[in-house]
Design an enzyme around this catalytic site. Structure first.
Site, PDB file in Angstrom:
ATOM      1  N   HIS A 467      36.786  36.476  41.637  1.00  0.00           N
ATOM      2  CA  HIS A 467      36.333  37.407  40.979  1.00  0.00           C
ATOM      3  C   HIS A 467      35.364  38.156  41.723  1.00  0.00           C
ATOM      4  CE1 HIS A 467      34.522  38.846  37.101  1.00  0.00           C
ATOM      5  NE2 HIS A 467      33.238  38.846  37.672  1.00  0.00           N
ATOM      6  N   GLU A 468      34.438  37.565  42.372  1.00  0.00           N
ATOM      7  CA  GLU A 468      33.224  38.251  43.297  1.00  0.00           C
ATOM      8  C   GLU A 468      33.793  39.065  44.292  1.00  0.00           C
ATOM      9  OE1 GLU A 468      30.528  38.702  41.787  1.00  0.00           O
ATOM     10  OE2 GLU A 468      30.849  36.931  40.285  1.00  0.00           O
ATOM     11  N   HIS A 471      35.080  42.457  42.947  1.00  0.00           N
ATOM     12  CA  HIS A 471      33.983  43.379  43.102  1.00  0.00           C
ATOM     13  C   HIS A 471      33.696  43.695  44.553  1.00  0.00           C
ATOM     14  CE1 HIS A 471      32.513  43.125  39.070  1.00  0.00           C
ATOM     15  NE2 HIS A 471      32.171  41.910  39.091  1.00  0.00           N
ATOM     16  N   HIS A 474      36.014  46.540  45.289  1.00  0.00           N
ATOM     17  CA  HIS A 474      35.522  47.653  45.017  1.00  0.00           C
ATOM     18  C   HIS A 474      34.440  48.493  45.829  1.00  0.00           C
ATOM     19  CE1 HIS A 474      34.799  49.637  40.788  1.00  0.00           C
ATOM     20  NE2 HIS A 474      35.305  50.395  41.672  1.00  0.00           N
TER      21      HIS A 474
END
Length: 675
Positions: A467-468, A471, A474
């Site tokens: 999940h991290e 990010h 991104h």
């Protein structure tokens, strides 16, 4: 002049952590604020006619030294804080708030911005430039530029108060987390706990020169305890301790602070002409209006609640059959959920953990990023770190050109707040023809290694890492002209798409085969475990969905109505949770006062974003499943239209360009087993 106010002479212009003295910060903030103020004055007093370049663009590139300093300081205040650092934060936060207000309430500057904005139809701007112009104009209008003088004064007061209150809120939660320990001296009280968890607790006790075992409210300690400990009374004790953080009428109590924050946000929104804080926030979100958020949450609630009630009945019957428990309490939920999961799927975290050594999982994330986006992560030791635990990587593309620096900080420690997050030490932007590459960090609190075992992750920690890392991608793949539109600078209910999207690979056999290898034997995770992971992915999903919805509805309860009549936070919270609560209320507990996402972080009126983004990510991943989970054509479309574009265009425009259509909720409901 300190290292923090001059040009860094470090490799890649990386943060000079080793050279920073705590005593440097205060003076550095004062110097860089003064320098940034001078840059603003130059733009404001420019005798030439306002243009996009000399006003909007100049404004976006102003204050870079201050921004860099702020990112270093506040990132370390989250990951490596101390009493001294928290004191400095309390002193510099009002200075930064005052400076920010000086910009947004600067009439001369706003006059120039408005002059460019008023002629936008005659200008030939790219979509990115048009977005920047719109964003700059709104940053003034939404922060008081159109207010009368007396209202501007009040706005400044509110913003200064809010900055300090949010800091204190977070400090109180951290202090309460650090102040509690469950000290066990009788071995029988450890029954049910996995060997690695016991070993970690023993190490902690030894480090504090105590006999026995110590458990804390840090997640890698707390969660295994409430999940596995057979001693129901001790589960109850630590669960209640977690639930009453900052709700104990002591020096770290957050009840008054929580109310003050809610009321000041409401007053601020009213000053600016908005009905509530949520109306103000959601104007700049995909959801646009509180009614749309509530409709979205309540529609999901209607679909999830029957499933959740059915799951609770199943769990209750199971606990009664197993241990004669008549009434399930909050401290029973994780314990019996894990037992039932083991019974139904013959699968528990302790069976899986040997296959998820942290180093292998991280390497797996890197390999998947390579297959999808052509990235290679090379471990380097030539850049400075703020703690020995931090790992550093150079990220390059398939032409061996620098894409980003990546910092990975994975283990709990005293000066680090709970949870997991992505942040940046330097944003990406293009200036004077140079594409400045970003410096991205993932910070987590995973199960640390012990004297006999490496760091072995629970499956939940595996999905957190991915999940991290989503990010992180991104941020790393950002490729925009302007710093304020780069990377994760997107609408808040769009920011979770890349992160939640990456979690999907954790459930795919083809992806798991790349990294899920037994830490002792090297054996790839057995296929039947993989099938069980997939099967169990929607296990008790109705209850999990209700929990997420309860947080979103609590957030909206505080921020989409007038909070001035709230006198009792606990009573208010109880009403907000009425439609979503499954377990009996615990009188000593109150979630709001430690709900850092909305009262310290940036999620106020935005907690619904997690579910909103799940709709996007399920729909987006369905496209990958249709074409192949490593299909480079789909991956390139995702990179080019979403990951690299930041906030340069409206998120729905970007999403439709990637997907060819608007997202449909069916993929999420199907994945969650709710239809």
């Amino acid at each position: 002049m300190t290292i923090l106010t001059s040009t860094y002479t470090t490799p890649y212009n990386s943060a000079p952590f080793a050279q920073i003295q705590m005593s440097d910060y205060q003076a550095a903030f004062e110097t860089t604020i003064a320098a940034a103020r001078a840059e603003i004055d130059t733009i404001t007093n420019n005798p030439e006619q306002p243009t996009f370049e000399n006003t909007i663009e100049a404004l976006d590139f102003s204050g870079q030294t201050l921004d860099r300093l702020s990112s270093i300081f506040f990132n370390l205040n989250s990951a490596e804080t101390s009493d001294e650092m928290q004191k400095i934060a309390q002193e510099v936060s009002p200075l930064l708030t005052a400076f920010s207000n000086d910009i947004s309430l600067n009439e001369g500057l706003f006059h120039r911005v408005k002059a460019v904005y008023d002629q936008k139809d005659e200008l030939t701007l790219t979509p990115e430039q048009a977005t920047l112009l719109d964003k700059k104009y709104k940053s003034f209008a939404r922060n008081g530029a159109l207010l009368s003088e007396d209202k501007k004064v009040r706005l400044r007061e509110i913003d200064t108060q809010l900055a300090k209150l949010k800091l204190t809120f977070g400090e109180n939660v951290l202090a309460e987390t650090n102040n509690y320990e469950l000290h066990i001296t009788t071995e029988a009280d450890l029954k049910g706990l996995p060997e690695g968890v016991i070993e970690m607790a023993r190490s902690l006790a030894e480090s504090k020169a105590k006999e026995g075992w110590i458990f804390t409210l840090d997640f890698p300690s707390y969660l295994p305890f409430v999940t596995y400990a057979d001693n129901r009374e001790l589960r109850k004790e630590i669960s209640i301790a977690a639930g009453k953080k900052a709700f104990q009428n002591n020096a770290f109590d957050n009840q008054k602070i929580t109310l003050q924050i809610a009321k000041l946000r409401y007053e601020r929104a009213n000053l600016l002409g908005y009905e509530t804080h949520a109306h103000f926030v959601l104007e700049e979100r995909m959801a646009q209006h509180p009614d749309q958020v509530k409709t979205f949450l309540n529609d999901l609630l209607a679909k999830a609640k029957p499933a959740a009630e059915k799951e609770l009945a199943q769990l209750t019957a199971f606990a009664k059959e197993l241990n004669g428990i008549e009434q399930l309490e909050k401290w029973d939920g994780p314990y019996y959920s894990e037992k039932l999961k083991q019974k139904l799927f013959n699968l528990d975290d302790e069976i899986l953990k040997p296959y998820f050594q942290l180093e292998n999982v991280l390497q797996g994330a890197f390999t998947i990023a390579n297959k999808l986006f052509g990235l290679t992560f090379k471990k380097i030791d030539t850049i400075e770190k703020y703690h020995a635990d931090v790992q550093t990587f150079e990220v390059v593309d398939d032409k061996n050109e620098l894409v980003a620096l990546f910092y990975a900080d994975f283990f709990p420690r005293k000066g680090k707040r709970n949870g997991a997050w992505m942040t940046s030490f330097k944003p990406q932007y293009i200036q004077n023809g140079v594409n400045e590459r970003p410096h991205i960090s993932n910070v987590c609190n995973f199960t640390p290694p012990t004297p006999t075992k490496p760091s072995l992750l629970t499956f939940n920690e595996v999905t957190t890492l991915f999940h991290e890392f989503g990010h992180g991608l991104h941020g790393m793949l950002a490729n925009t002209n302007y710093p304020s539109l780069s990377g994760t600078s997107v609408f808040w209910d769009f920011v979770e798409l890349p992160s939640q999207m990456m979690e999907n690979w954790c459930y795919e056999p083809e992806a798991l085969a790349l990294f899920a290898k037994h830490y002792e034997t090297g054996e790839i995770i057995p296929q039947d475990y993989v099938e069980k992971i997939k099967e169990s992915a929607s296990f008790l999903e109705g209850m999990a969905t209700l929990r997420q919805l309860s947080f979103g509805l609590l957030d909206m309860a505080f921020h989409s109505t007038n909070p001035t009549d709230i006198t009792d936070i606990k009573a208010f919270e109880k009403v907000a949770f009425e439609g979503t609560s499954l377990y009996p209320d615990v009188a000593e507990n109150c979630m709001s006062v430690s709900f850092s996402h909305i009262f310290q972080g940036g999620y106020s009126s935005g907690y619904y974003s997690y579910k909103w983004a799940e709709v996007l990510d399920a729909d987006a991943f369905a496209y990958f499943q249709e074409k192949g989970i490593f299909n480079t054509e789909v991956a390139t479309k995702f990179k080019d239209n979403i990951l690299s574009k930041g906030g340069t265009e409206h998120p729905m425009t970007l999403y439709k360009r990637f997907r060819g259509q608007e997202p449909k909720p069916e993929a999420l409901l199907k994945r969650a087993g709710l239809i």
